[in-house]
Write a protein that holds these residues in place. Sequence first.
Motif, PDB file in Angstrom:
ATOM      1  N   SER A 178      -4.462 -15.961  -8.460  1.00 22.94           N
ATOM      2  CA  SER A 178      -4.917 -14.666  -7.983  1.00 22.94           C
ATOM      3  C   SER A 178      -4.262 -14.305  -6.656  1.00 22.94           C
ATOM      4  O   SER A 178      -3.746 -13.210  -6.467  1.00 22.94           O
ATOM      5  N   GLN A 179      -4.284 -15.251  -5.738  1.00 21.91           N
ATOM      6  CA  GLN A 179      -3.692 -15.014  -4.423  1.00 21.91           C
ATOM      7  C   GLN A 179      -2.202 -14.768  -4.552  1.00 21.91           C
ATOM      8  O   GLN A 179      -1.640 -13.913  -3.871  1.00 21.91           O
ATOM      9  N   GLU A 180      -1.615 -15.566  -5.417  1.00 22.64           N
ATOM     10  CA  GLU A 180      -0.180 -15.443  -5.609  1.00 22.64           C
ATOM     11  C   GLU A 180       0.158 -14.038  -6.075  1.00 22.64           C
ATOM     12  O   GLU A 180       1.077 -13.404  -5.557  1.00 22.64           O
ATOM     13  N   VAL A 181      -0.621 -13.576  -7.023  1.00 21.30           N
ATOM     14  CA  VAL A 181      -0.395 -12.232  -7.557  1.00 21.30           C
ATOM     15  C   VAL A 181      -0.570 -11.193  -6.463  1.00 21.30           C
ATOM     16  O   VAL A 181       0.245 -10.274  -6.330  1.00 21.30           O
ATOM     17  N   SER A 182      -1.625 -11.350  -5.653  1.00 22.88           N
ATOM     18  CA  SER A 182      -1.859 -10.335  -4.624  1.00 22.88           C
ATOM     19  C   SER A 182      -0.716 -10.346  -3.624  1.00 22.88           C
ATOM     20  O   SER A 182      -0.280  -9.300  -3.151  1.00 22.88           O
ATOM     21  N   PHE A 183      -0.228 -11.521  -3.297  1.00 23.23           N
ATOM     22  CA  PHE A 183       0.903 -11.603  -2.377  1.00 23.23           C
ATOM     23  C   PHE A 183       2.124 -10.947  -2.990  1.00 23.23           C
ATOM     24  O   PHE A 183       2.836 -10.187  -2.332  1.00 23.23           O
ATOM     25  N   ARG A 184       2.324 -11.262  -4.248  1.00 25.27           N
ATOM     26  CA  ARG A 184       3.507 -10.735  -4.926  1.00 25.27           C
ATOM     27  C   ARG A 184       3.457  -9.214  -4.953  1.00 25.27           C
ATOM     28  O   ARG A 184       4.463  -8.543  -4.716  1.00 25.27           O
ATOM     29  N   LEU A 185       2.282  -8.690  -5.246  1.00 28.01           N
ATOM     30  CA  LEU A 185       2.147  -7.239  -5.286  1.00 28.01           C
ATOM     31  C   LEU A 185       2.365  -6.641  -3.911  1.00 28.01           C
ATOM     32  O   LEU A 185       3.059  -5.637  -3.751  1.00 28.01           O
ATOM     33  N   GLU A 186       1.788  -7.294  -2.920  1.00 28.74           N
ATOM     34  CA  GLU A 186       1.927  -6.770  -1.563  1.00 28.74           C
ATOM     35  C   GLU A 186       3.400  -6.755  -1.168  1.00 28.74           C
ATOM     36  O   GLU A 186       3.899  -5.795  -0.589  1.00 28.74           O
ATOM     37  N   ARG A 187       4.072  -7.845  -1.486  1.00 30.20           N
ATOM     38  CA  ARG A 187       5.491  -7.956  -1.196  1.00 30.20           C
ATOM     39  C   ARG A 187       6.234  -6.806  -1.833  1.00 30.20           C
ATOM     40  O   ARG A 187       7.063  -6.146  -1.213  1.00 30.20           O
ATOM     41  N   LEU A 188       5.890  -6.595  -3.091  1.00 28.54           N
ATOM     42  CA  LEU A 188       6.547  -5.547  -3.847  1.00 28.54           C
ATOM     43  C   LEU A 188       6.352  -4.199  -3.184  1.00 28.54           C
ATOM     44  O   LEU A 188       7.273  -3.389  -3.075  1.00 28.54           O
ATOM     45  N   ILE A 189       5.145  -3.969  -2.747  1.00 29.89           N
ATOM     46  CA  ILE A 189       4.820  -2.685  -2.146  1.00 29.89           C
ATOM     47  C   ILE A 189       5.542  -2.514  -0.818  1.00 29.89           C
ATOM     48  O   ILE A 189       6.143  -1.485  -0.528  1.00 29.89           O
ATOM     49  N   ARG A 197      -7.791  -5.312   2.106  1.00 29.74           N
ATOM     50  CA  ARG A 197      -6.864  -5.252   3.237  1.00 29.74           C
ATOM     51  C   ARG A 197      -6.402  -3.841   3.521  1.00 29.74           C
ATOM     52  O   ARG A 197      -5.643  -3.621   4.446  1.00 29.74           O
ATOM     53  N   GLY A 198      -6.809  -2.925   2.668  1.00 28.17           N
ATOM     54  CA  GLY A 198      -6.419  -1.544   2.902  1.00 28.17           C
ATOM     55  C   GLY A 198      -5.024  -1.226   2.425  1.00 28.17           C
ATOM     56  O   GLY A 198      -4.434  -0.229   2.821  1.00 28.17           O
ATOM     57  N   VAL A 199      -4.471  -2.067   1.566  1.00 28.26           N
ATOM     58  CA  VAL A 199      -3.111  -1.833   1.091  1.00 28.26           C
ATOM     59  C   VAL A 199      -3.089  -0.824  -0.048  1.00 28.26           C
ATOM     60  O   VAL A 199      -2.141  -0.066  -0.186  1.00 28.26           O
ATOM     61  N   ILE A 200      -4.111  -0.852  -0.860  1.00 29.82           N
ATOM     62  CA  ILE A 200      -4.154   0.088  -1.979  1.00 29.82           C
ATOM     63  C   ILE A 200      -5.515   0.781  -2.057  1.00 29.82           C
ATOM     64  O   ILE A 200      -6.492   0.326  -1.451  1.00 29.82           O
ATOM     65  N   GLU A 201      -5.526   1.855  -2.803  1.00 31.93           N
ATOM     66  CA  GLU A 201      -6.775   2.543  -3.099  1.00 31.93           C
ATOM     67  C   GLU A 201      -6.855   2.747  -4.604  1.00 31.93           C
ATOM     68  O   GLU A 201      -5.836   2.981  -5.251  1.00 31.93           O
ATOM     69  N   THR A 202      -8.043   2.666  -5.115  1.00 39.81           N
ATOM     70  CA  THR A 202      -8.201   2.718  -6.564  1.00 39.81           C
ATOM     71  C   THR A 202      -9.123   3.863  -6.956  1.00 39.81           C
ATOM     72  O   THR A 202     -10.124   4.109  -6.293  1.00 39.81           O
ATOM     73  N   GLN A 203      -8.769   4.544  -8.029  1.00 37.80           N
ATOM     74  CA  GLN A 203      -9.602   5.636  -8.512  1.00 37.80           C
ATOM     75  C   GLN A 203      -9.892   5.459  -9.986  1.00 37.80           C
ATOM     76  O   GLN A 203      -8.977   5.276 -10.789  1.00 37.80           O
ATOM     77  N   HIS A 204     -11.138   5.532 -10.281  1.00 40.91           N
ATOM     78  CA  HIS A 204     -11.607   5.324 -11.646  1.00 40.91           C
ATOM     79  C   HIS A 204     -10.939   6.320 -12.606  1.00 40.91           C
ATOM     80  O   HIS A 204     -10.984   7.518 -12.390  1.00 40.91           O
ATOM     81  N   GLY A 205     -10.353   5.790 -13.632  1.00 38.54           N
ATOM     82  CA  GLY A 205      -9.765   6.635 -14.650  1.00 38.54           C
ATOM     83  C   GLY A 205      -8.363   7.110 -14.332  1.00 38.54           C
ATOM     84  O   GLY A 205      -7.689   7.635 -15.220  1.00 38.54           O
ATOM     85  N   ARG A 206      -7.947   6.956 -13.081  1.00 37.96           N
ATOM     86  CA  ARG A 206      -6.615   7.442 -12.713  1.00 37.96           C
ATOM     87  C   ARG A 206      -5.642   6.314 -12.428  1.00 37.96           C
ATOM     88  O   ARG A 206      -4.516   6.325 -12.950  1.00 37.96           O
ATOM     89  N   LEU A 243      -0.408   2.890   4.873  1.00 27.71           N
ATOM     90  CA  LEU A 243      -0.673   1.744   5.742  1.00 27.71           C
ATOM     91  C   LEU A 243      -0.072   1.919   7.110  1.00 27.71           C
ATOM     92  O   LEU A 243      -0.040   0.980   7.895  1.00 27.71           O
ATOM     93  N   VAL A 244       0.374   3.086   7.419  1.00 25.60           N
ATOM     94  CA  VAL A 244       0.938   3.298   8.753  1.00 25.60           C
ATOM     95  C   VAL A 244      -0.090   3.059   9.857  1.00 25.60           C
ATOM     96  O   VAL A 244       0.150   2.302  10.774  1.00 25.60           O
ATOM     97  N   PRO A 245      -1.250   3.697   9.741  1.00 24.90           N
ATOM     98  CA  PRO A 245      -2.216   3.499  10.810  1.00 24.90           C
ATOM     99  C   PRO A 245      -2.613   2.036  10.952  1.00 24.90           C
ATOM    100  O   PRO A 245      -3.006   1.599  12.012  1.00 24.90           O
ATOM    101  N   ASP A 246      -2.457   1.311   9.881  1.00 28.70           N
ATOM    102  CA  ASP A 246      -2.843  -0.080   9.912  1.00 28.70           C
ATOM    103  C   ASP A 246      -1.974  -0.868  10.867  1.00 28.70           C
ATOM    104  O   ASP A 246      -2.413  -1.802  11.521  1.00 28.70           O
ATOM    105  N   THR A 247      -0.731  -0.483  10.946  1.00 25.19           N
ATOM    106  CA  THR A 247       0.183  -1.272  11.774  1.00 25.19           C
ATOM    107  C   THR A 247       0.223  -0.804  13.218  1.00 25.19           C
ATOM    108  O   THR A 247       0.466  -1.599  14.110  1.00 25.19           O
ATOM    109  N   ASP A 248       0.019   0.472  13.448  1.00 27.26           N
ATOM    110  CA  ASP A 248       0.263   0.913  14.816  1.00 27.26           C
ATOM    111  C   ASP A 248      -0.932   0.723  15.745  1.00 27.26           C
ATOM    112  O   ASP A 248      -0.745   0.347  16.876  1.00 27.26           O
TER     113      ASP A 248
END
Lengths: 252, 252
Positions: free
Chosen positions: A4-15, A53-62, A69-74
Motif C-alpha cells: 500500500s505504501q509503495e503504491v502511494s509513494f509511486r503515485l506521489e512520485r508520478l504526480i 497528505r493533501g496530494v489528491i482530492e476525490t469526488q464521488h462518481g467523478r 499542492l502549491v500552498p503546501d510547499t510555500d
Amino acid sequence: MGISQEVSFRLERLILDGGLAPGQKIPSERQLAARLGVSRAIIREALHELQGRGVIETQHGRGSFVANLVPDTDDHHDNSPLMHLFAGHPRTLYDLLEVREQLEGQAAELAAQRATGGDRHRITKAYRALEATDPLSNAKPDHGFHQAIVEASHNPILVHLLNGLKNMMLLTVHASVANLNPRAEMRQLIMKQHKQLYQAIMAGKATTARKVAMAHVRFVQDSLRSLENQGAEVIRMPLNSGNFHENPTKRY
Amino acid sequence: MGISQEVSFRLERLILDGGLAPGQKIPSERQLAARLGVSRAIIREALHELQGRGVIETQHGRGSFVANLVPDTDDHHDNSPLMHLFAGHPRTLYDLLEVREQLEGQAAELAAQRATGGDRHRITKAYRALEATDPLSNAKPDHGFHQAIVEASHNPILVHLLNGLKNMMLLTVHASVANLNPRAEMRQLIMKQHKQLYQAIMAGKATTARKVAMAHVRFVQDSLRSLENQGAEVIRMPLNSGNFHENPTKRY
DNA sequence: AACTACCCACTGGTCAGACCAGTTTTTGGT
DNA sequence: ACCAAAAACTGGTCTGACCAGTGGGTAGTT
C-alpha cells in the motif's frame, strides 16, 4: 514497507515528477489496480493516504484529482500537526477561545500592573488607531492593540503563546468573521469593550482589566457561536474537502 | 461526506479529545470496526488517511499508535525563539510558571466540570499511584496525575499548551528541583494540595479546583524562589548543558 | 431542430469473508 | 523455573459483490 505504501509513494512520485498537473484527473481505481497488479482495496488505501497528505482530492462518481499542492510547499507552518487536528473540527475553535480567554485575561492583568511608560505610549497609540478606523476596519488595528497589551505584560512566554493561538485563529476562521462587526450594534459593543480595557489598563486596575479582557474574548466566542447557529460557515477547511463542493474542479 | 472521512475525523477527534498520549496504542482495526459499526475496510482507509497526515503510525502485527505530533511542533526546541529566551534568563522560568498557574487552574476547573467516568477512573488511578510513592518519588507519578487532570478538561489546545510548557520546565529546571520535596513538611504540603485538588475535581467543585490548582503552582513557584534565594542553582542553561536534546521526547 | 426523460456505462463508496504475515501471549513439557 | 511450541492476537492483502453518485448517449416528445 507494505504494498500500500509503495503504491502511494509511486503515485506521489508520478504526480510530482511528471505529467500530472494540479486539477488533472488520475486514472480510476480499477484501472490503477489492474495496471499496478494489486487489488482495488490497496489502491483505495494508498489514495486515502495521499488524500491525508493533501496530494489528491476525490469526488464521488467523478474520480480523483491532483490537488493544488502549491500552498503546501510555500507556507509549511499551516501544515503543522496541530493545524491538522484543527482542520474541520469546529469545536476546536471554541477550545481555542476557551484557552485564549484565560491568557488574554492574564495578559491584561499583568499589563495593568507592569506597563512601563513606553508600553503605555504604545498601547495608547494602538488604541487611537483603533478608534480612528471607522467602518470597514480590517483586523489589523485590533490586532495591534491587543498585541501592545500582551507585550506590556512583560511575559515572553505569554506573548509567544498568544501569538501562536492568534495565528491559529486567523488560519481557521474566515476573514470575514475576524471583522464580524458589520452590524453597528456589535461594533459599538466591541469598541466599548476596547475602551473599558484601555482605561482599566491605563488606570492600573489589574482585576478590572482581566475581567474586561475575558469578557471580550467570551463575547467574540458567543458571537461566533450565534453566527454559526445562523448557518454561517465559520470554519475554513484547509486543502481538502472544503472547496470542491462550492467550487468544483475545473474540467479539461 | 463519506463514512470513511467521518470515521477518520471521529478518530482524530477521539485522539485529541480523549487526550490520547503520543505513542499510545489505539484499538485494533477489528475492534474499531465493530465499535463504530462499519467494515474493516473503512477503518483501514480512515487510518491510512490519518497516517498520511502523520497523526498515527502503524506497525504490522502490533497495532496503530498515536504519532508524536507534539515533538513535531515543539521540535523547535533548538531553533525556537522561545528557547533563546531561556538561555541565561532565570526570570523566564517564573514567566513560565506564571502562565502555567492560569492554565493549570483552567484545566482543573474544566476537569471538574467535564470529567467522564473514564476520566475519573484515570485520575483516581493516578492519584493512588501518587499516594503510594512514599519517599524519594521521582516526578513521574506527579506528572501522571496532572496529566490525567489536564486530559479530563477535554480541551486539546489546553493539553497541547501545557504539555509544551511542561517540556520546557523539564528542560529548564534541574531534575533535583522537580522533586523538591526532600523536606517532610514540604512533601506533606504538596500531598495535601494534591488531595484537595483530587477531591475538588471528584466532587465537581470547579471553582475550588481552579483555586487549589493555582495555589499549587504558586506554591511550587514560591518554593523555587526560596530555593534560589538559598543559593541553589535552579536554572539549567540549555546552551551549555551539552547533550540535553539528545532525547527530549519520552518513549512509551 | 431542440428539449426532456431515461438508461447505461462509467466513477468512487461500502461490505463481507477469506487468507497471509508478523507479534504477543498462553500453554505444556522438561 | 525455564524454554519452545501453539494459539490468539495484530495488521496486510485479495476477491467479488453491491450501493451510490455522475455523465454521456439515445429514444421519445415538442
